[in-house]
Structures are given as C-alpha cells and as structure tokens.
Design a protein around this motif. Structure first.
Motif, PDB file in Angstrom:
ATOM      1  N   LYS A  90       0.833  -1.202   0.000  1.00 16.20           N
ATOM      2  CA  LYS A  90       0.000   0.000   0.000  1.00 16.20           C
ATOM      3  C   LYS A  90       0.866   1.250   0.000  1.00 16.20           C
ATOM      4  O   LYS A  90       1.987   1.238   0.491  1.00 16.20           O
ATOM      5  CB  LYS A  90      -0.891   0.026   1.244  1.00 16.20           C
ATOM      6  CG  LYS A  90      -1.927  -1.065   1.295  1.00 16.20           C
ATOM      7  CD  LYS A  90      -2.751  -0.938   2.555  1.00 16.20           C
ATOM      8  CE  LYS A  90      -3.750  -2.075   2.645  1.00 16.20           C
ATOM      9  NZ  LYS A  90      -4.482  -2.035   3.921  1.00 16.20           N
ATOM     10  N   ASN A  91       0.301   2.320  -0.524  1.00 17.79           N
ATOM     11  CA  ASN A  91       0.886   3.658  -0.421  1.00 17.79           C
ATOM     12  C   ASN A  91       2.323   3.707  -0.957  1.00 17.79           C
ATOM     13  O   ASN A  91       3.249   4.078  -0.244  1.00 17.79           O
ATOM     14  CB  ASN A  91       0.836   4.119   1.044  1.00 17.79           C
ATOM     15  CG  ASN A  91       0.974   5.617   1.163  1.00 17.79           C
ATOM     16  OD1 ASN A  91       0.878   6.333   0.181  1.00 17.79           O
ATOM     17  ND2 ASN A  91       1.225   6.080   2.359  1.00 17.79           N
ATOM     18  N   ILE A  92       2.494   3.340  -2.224  1.00 14.47           N
ATOM     19  CA  ILE A  92       3.828   3.333  -2.821  1.00 14.47           C
ATOM     20  C   ILE A  92       4.354   4.753  -3.008  1.00 14.47           C
ATOM     21  O   ILE A  92       3.586   5.711  -3.055  1.00 14.47           O
ATOM     22  CB  ILE A  92       3.863   2.584  -4.166  1.00 14.47           C
ATOM     23  CG1 ILE A  92       2.968   3.274  -5.199  1.00 14.47           C
ATOM     24  CG2 ILE A  92       3.522   1.127  -3.980  1.00 14.47           C
ATOM     25  CD1 ILE A  92       3.149   2.772  -6.612  1.00 14.47           C
ATOM     26  N   HIS A  93       5.672   4.849  -3.114  1.00 10.91           N
ATOM     27  CA  HIS A  93       6.347   6.124  -3.351  1.00 10.91           C
ATOM     28  C   HIS A  93       7.157   5.992  -4.638  1.00 10.91           C
ATOM     29  O   HIS A  93       7.932   5.051  -4.786  1.00 10.91           O
ATOM     30  CB  HIS A  93       7.258   6.440  -2.160  1.00 10.91           C
ATOM     31  CG  HIS A  93       8.091   7.660  -2.351  1.00 10.91           C
ATOM     32  ND1 HIS A  93       7.559   8.919  -2.397  1.00 10.91           N
ATOM     33  CD2 HIS A  93       9.420   7.802  -2.519  1.00 10.91           C
ATOM     34  CE1 HIS A  93       8.536   9.790  -2.580  1.00 10.91           C
ATOM     35  NE2 HIS A  93       9.686   9.135  -2.665  1.00 10.91           N
ATOM     36  N   LEU A  94       6.963   6.904  -5.565  1.00 10.38           N
ATOM     37  CA  LEU A  94       7.707   6.869  -6.818  1.00 10.38           C
ATOM     38  C   LEU A  94       9.135   7.364  -6.593  1.00 10.38           C
ATOM     39  O   LEU A  94       9.361   8.262  -5.789  1.00 10.38           O
ATOM     40  CB  LEU A  94       7.019   7.742  -7.869  1.00 10.38           C
ATOM     41  CG  LEU A  94       5.583   7.355  -8.215  1.00 10.38           C
ATOM     42  CD1 LEU A  94       5.024   8.331  -9.236  1.00 10.38           C
ATOM     43  CD2 LEU A  94       5.497   5.937  -8.717  1.00 10.38           C
ATOM     44  N   THR A  95      10.085   6.756  -7.277  1.00  9.62           N
ATOM     45  CA  THR A  95      11.490   7.144  -7.162  1.00  9.62           C
ATOM     46  C   THR A  95      11.910   7.877  -8.430  1.00  9.62           C
ATOM     47  O   THR A  95      11.122   8.020  -9.362  1.00  9.62           O
ATOM     48  CB  THR A  95      12.386   5.906  -6.982  1.00  9.62           C
ATOM     49  OG1 THR A  95      12.288   5.103  -8.163  1.00  9.62           O
ATOM     50  CG2 THR A  95      11.973   5.080  -5.780  1.00  9.62           C
TER      51      THR A  95
END
Length: 70
Positions: free
Chosen positions: A39-44
């Motif tokens: 859940k709640n991924i962060h883009l790099t």
C-alpha cells in the motif's frame, strides 16, 4: 516517462500494488509471496522502481515489472 506496472497501467504516488511473482528480499530470509499487497507506494527517480513497505519489511525498493496495480 511515467512508472507503469507489468500491464502498462500508469502508477502514481500513494497507489496500492500487488506482487505478481514470489520475490526474495535481499539481505533477509523473507520471501514476499505472490499476491502480497503493497500500500501507499512512493515513486522514485527511476521509472522502473517504486518504494513501499510490506508487513514484514520496511523501505522496500520494488521493480515495477513484478507489480500489478490493485
């Protein structure tokens, strides 16, 4: 170019994704099973990778080729 999952669906900040393959986590004895929800991924900065956390592992970097948007 934006980050996309294994099916080509665009991913955005805060999305939830599921794994499409069992993945061993480097440096640990943990294996994340297919179907695990992240859940709640962060883009790099790299469009082929996203950051997230699973129930057992924090600060995972996952390749988008092993993910499917939930």
């Amino acid at each position: 170019m934006k980050a996309t999952d294994s099916n080509g669906t665009p991913l955005s900040e805060g999305d939830s994704v599921t794994l499409i393959k069992d993945l061993k986590v480097k440096g640990t004895s943990v294996t994340l099973k297919r179907g695990t929800l992240i859940k709640n991924i962060h883009l790099t900065g790299n469009e082929d990778e996203v950051e997230g956390r699973a129930e057992k592992v924090k600060n995972l970097v996952l390749r988008t080729e092993f993910l499917k948007k939930a």
